[in-house]
Design a protein around this motif. Sequence first.
Motif, short mmCIF file in Angstrom:
data_model
loop_
_atom_site.label_atom_id
_atom_site.label_comp_id
_atom_site.label_asym_id
_atom_site.label_seq_id
_atom_site.Cartn_x
_atom_site.Cartn_y
_atom_site.Cartn_z
N ARG A 87 -4.94 9.76 0.48
CA ARG A 87 -5.58 8.44 0.43
C ARG A 87 -4.55 7.33 0.40
O ARG A 87 -3.40 7.55 0.03
N TYR A 88 -4.98 6.16 0.80
CA TYR A 88 -4.20 4.94 0.63
C TYR A 88 -4.63 4.30 -0.68
O TYR A 88 -5.79 4.35 -1.05
N ASP A 89 -3.68 3.69 -1.36
CA ASP A 89 -4.00 2.88 -2.53
C ASP A 89 -3.27 1.55 -2.42
O ASP A 89 -2.10 1.51 -2.01
N ASP A 90 -3.98 0.50 -2.75
CA ASP A 90 -3.43 -0.85 -2.77
C ASP A 90 -2.81 -1.07 -4.15
O ASP A 90 -3.48 -0.95 -5.17
N SER A 143 -3.85 12.62 -3.57
CA SER A 143 -4.38 12.39 -4.91
C SER A 143 -4.98 13.67 -5.46
O SER A 143 -5.91 14.23 -4.88
N ARG A 199 -6.52 0.27 -9.75
CA ARG A 199 -5.96 1.63 -9.64
C ARG A 199 -4.46 1.56 -9.34
O ARG A 199 -3.68 2.35 -9.85
N GLY A 200 -4.06 0.61 -8.51
CA GLY A 200 -2.66 0.46 -8.16
C GLY A 200 -1.78 0.08 -9.33
O GLY A 200 -0.58 0.37 -9.34
N ARG A 227 0.83 -1.20 0.00
CA ARG A 227 0.00 0.00 0.00
C ARG A 227 0.86 1.25 0.00
O ARG A 227 1.95 1.26 0.56
N SER A 232 -4.46 -3.44 -6.69
CA SER A 232 -5.78 -3.12 -7.23
C SER A 232 -5.65 -2.62 -8.67
O SER A 232 -4.56 -2.28 -9.13
#
Length: 105
Positions: free
Chosen positions: A70-73, A63, A78-79, A58, A76
């Motif tokens: 925000r956190y992004d995985d 953003s 989006r990741g 993560r 995913s």
Amino acid sequence: RYVYARHGIALPRTATDQSVVGHSIVVGLDSVAVGDLLFFATKRGRWTHVAIYAGNGRIIHASAGSRRVRYDDLDSPRGRWFIEHLSSVRRVIVVSPPMSVLASK
């Protein structure tokens, strides 16, 4: 900058200026550690977006699209964008070895 400042570490304002702070790390998710700065290439250049690696695949970043932090995985959909655009990794925090390791030398 905010997260690092809360821990007594001053970073430059722009991603480009931050891209020369600390030590260069081999680009790849297998070499990153919690706290590393990850830089991403966009249409505007090589180091135009930066995130902090939070561990467990993560990142945390501000953003522009959502106008919030925000956190992004990275696993995913989006990741995937972040993985494909990862251009540089810098280690600003140097973790010392445990005292037990130093005492055994």
